[in-house]
Design an enzyme around this catalytic site. Structure first.
Site, PDB file in Angstrom:
ATOM      1  N   GLU A  57      -2.561  -1.663  -3.245  1.00 46.60           N
ATOM      2  CA  GLU A  57      -3.759  -0.744  -2.693  1.00 46.60           C
ATOM      3  C   GLU A  57      -3.377   0.813  -2.465  1.00 46.60           C
ATOM      4  O   GLU A  57      -2.166   0.937  -2.448  1.00 46.60           O
ATOM      5  CB  GLU A  57      -3.888  -1.203  -1.345  1.00 46.60           C
ATOM      6  CG  GLU A  57      -4.443  -2.706  -1.043  1.00 46.60           C
ATOM      7  CD  GLU A  57      -4.568  -2.991   0.693  1.00 46.60           C
ATOM      8  OE1 GLU A  57      -5.164  -3.971   0.950  1.00 46.60           O
ATOM      9  OE2 GLU A  57      -4.117  -2.254   1.355  1.00 46.60           O
TER      10      GLU A  57
ATOM     11  N   THR B 287      -3.313   5.249   8.722  1.00 48.86           N
ATOM     12  CA  THR B 287      -3.913   4.120   8.094  1.00 48.86           C
ATOM     13  C   THR B 287      -4.967   4.307   7.612  1.00 48.86           C
ATOM     14  O   THR B 287      -5.723   5.096   7.737  1.00 48.86           O
ATOM     15  CB  THR B 287      -3.578   2.712   9.236  1.00 48.86           C
ATOM     16  OG1 THR B 287      -3.970   1.654   8.522  1.00 48.86           O
ATOM     17  CG2 THR B 287      -4.629   3.117  10.397  1.00 48.86           C
TER      18      THR B 287
ATOM     19  N   HIS C 186      -8.254  -4.996   7.692  1.00 52.76           N
ATOM     20  CA  HIS C 186      -7.908  -4.526   8.413  1.00 52.76           C
ATOM     21  C   HIS C 186      -8.054  -4.797   9.918  1.00 52.76           C
ATOM     22  O   HIS C 186      -9.206  -5.057  10.145  1.00 52.76           O
ATOM     23  CB  HIS C 186      -8.679  -3.015   8.445  1.00 52.76           C
ATOM     24  CG  HIS C 186      -8.147  -1.811   9.084  1.00 52.76           C
ATOM     25  ND1 HIS C 186      -7.196  -1.015   8.064  1.00 52.76           N
ATOM     26  CD2 HIS C 186      -8.072  -1.405  10.131  1.00 52.76           C
ATOM     27  CE1 HIS C 186      -6.727  -0.009   8.906  1.00 52.76           C
ATOM     28  NE2 HIS C 186      -7.253  -0.100  10.194  1.00 52.76           N
ATOM     29  N   ASP C 187      -7.186  -5.014  10.615  1.00 48.48           N
ATOM     30  CA  ASP C 187      -7.348  -5.657  11.996  1.00 48.48           C
ATOM     31  C   ASP C 187      -7.812  -7.046  12.191  1.00 48.48           C
ATOM     32  O   ASP C 187      -7.825  -7.382  13.491  1.00 48.48           O
ATOM     33  CB  ASP C 187      -8.012  -4.550  12.953  1.00 48.48           C
ATOM     34  CG  ASP C 187      -7.445  -3.260  13.269  1.00 48.48           C
ATOM     35  OD1 ASP C 187      -6.031  -3.190  12.928  1.00 48.48           O
ATOM     36  OD2 ASP C 187      -7.994  -2.240  13.690  1.00 48.48           O
TER      37      ASP C 187
ATOM     38  N   HIS D 296      -0.405  -5.732   9.513  1.00 46.56           N
ATOM     39  CA  HIS D 296       0.045  -5.324  11.023  1.00 46.56           C
ATOM     40  C   HIS D 296       0.047  -6.421  12.106  1.00 46.56           C
ATOM     41  O   HIS D 296       0.919  -6.594  12.625  1.00 46.56           O
ATOM     42  CB  HIS D 296      -0.843  -4.219  11.409  1.00 46.56           C
ATOM     43  CG  HIS D 296      -0.098  -3.395  12.825  1.00 46.56           C
ATOM     44  ND1 HIS D 296       0.796  -2.484  13.014  1.00 46.56           N
ATOM     45  CD2 HIS D 296      -0.744  -3.646  13.879  1.00 46.56           C
ATOM     46  CE1 HIS D 296       0.954  -2.318  14.178  1.00 46.56           C
ATOM     47  NE2 HIS D 296       0.020  -3.057  14.868  1.00 46.56           N
TER      48      HIS D 296
ATOM     49  N   HIS E 221       0.663  -1.125  -0.015  1.00 44.73           N
ATOM     50  CA  HIS E 221       0.064   0.029   0.159  1.00 44.73           C
ATOM     51  C   HIS E 221       0.834   1.231  -0.104  1.00 44.73           C
ATOM     52  O   HIS E 221       1.063   1.766   1.073  1.00 44.73           O
ATOM     53  CB  HIS E 221      -0.818  -0.017   1.181  1.00 44.73           C
ATOM     54  CG  HIS E 221      -1.881   0.922   1.249  1.00 44.73           C
ATOM     55  ND1 HIS E 221      -3.255   0.894   1.854  1.00 44.73           N
ATOM     56  CD2 HIS E 221      -2.009   2.287   0.745  1.00 44.73           C
ATOM     57  CE1 HIS E 221      -3.831   1.781   1.709  1.00 44.73           C
ATOM     58  NE2 HIS E 221      -3.075   2.718   0.926  1.00 44.73           N
TER      59      HIS E 221
END
Length: 237
Positions: free
Chosen positions: A70, A100, A190-191, A214, A43
């Protein structure tokens, strides 16, 4: 089986913190594929604070699984994607100063813009996906843009799941069912983490791909990269 694409932005962040080439992002991409990952995600942002635009070119010949780029489709990003021609481009409405990604597209408000950008990528043989919140009318709006897939923005689910609220999955399940009925492929990210990925995958019909960076890198500090990738693959079966 849902595909695991590893986002390697954090590896670039670590490299950039010392100004050298350790760790090497290309070698890391090669390694995660060898360990079983079915895709590599990057990204790049305009300030190149982690992944650099040159990294996107350097990675192209080494990513033999799926290559996902991305980003916000500003002119510089569009030009990069058209030059590199990854497997997939995921469009994300990032503000320039965003730490982010923090929101999906308003696919109704930005329909005309997305239609034009998506058409250009598809004409060049690049599969398209757009980052969306789990809202039914936004899924319907996504269909009207001509995109191949959506990527469900999963931060809210991950946060609520961590608090013990499993009902937070319902908007995502509802949106997935609608997307399937409309012929849209479903990605998510995401997460997502080892703690919540199995429940999420089992709740989302026809989930094609998750992009995880992450959490996966953080978990790998304790458990090792190869081991963590295998753990994700087992949970995604």
């Amino acid at each position: 089986m849902t595909k695991l694409s590893v986002n390697i932005n954090k590896i670039a962040t670590l490299r950039n913190s010392r100004g050298g080439d350790m760790p090497n992002v290309v070698q890391f991409a090669k390694d995660v594929q060898q360990f079983g990952a079915e895709g590599v995600t990057i990204h790049p942002r305009p300030d190149e604070r982690h992944i650099r635009y040159q990294d996107a070119h350097d990675l192209k010949p080494e990513v033999y699984t799926e290559y996902n780029i991305e980003g916000n489709p500003v002119t510089k990003f569009i030009d990069l994607v058209l030059e590199v021609k990854p497997t997939q481009v995921t469009l994300v409405p990032d503000a320039i100063d965003a730490i982010t990604s923090n929101a999906g597209w308003d696919t109704i408000k930005h329909k005309n813009f997305l239609v034009d950008v998506i058409a250009e990528f598809k004409q060049n043989g690049i599969r398209t996906s757009i980052f969306v919140d789990p809202v039914l009318d936004q899924i319907e709006g996504a269909k009207e843009t001509g995109t191949d897939r959506i990527e469900l923005y999963t931060e809210t689910f991950a946060h609520q799941y961590g608090l013990g609220n499993k009902n937070a999955i319902k908007p995502y399940t509802d949106c997935a069912e609608l997307a399937n009925s409309l012929g849209l492929g479903i990605n998510a990210g995401h997460d997502l983490s080892l703690d919540n990925i199995k429940f999420f995958k089992e709740s989302i019909p026809e989930l094609l791909e998750v992009s995880i960076g992450h959490a996966l890198i953080s978990e790998s500090l304790y458990l090792g990269v190869e081991n963590v990738i295998q753990m994700y693959l087992n949970k995604l079966k």
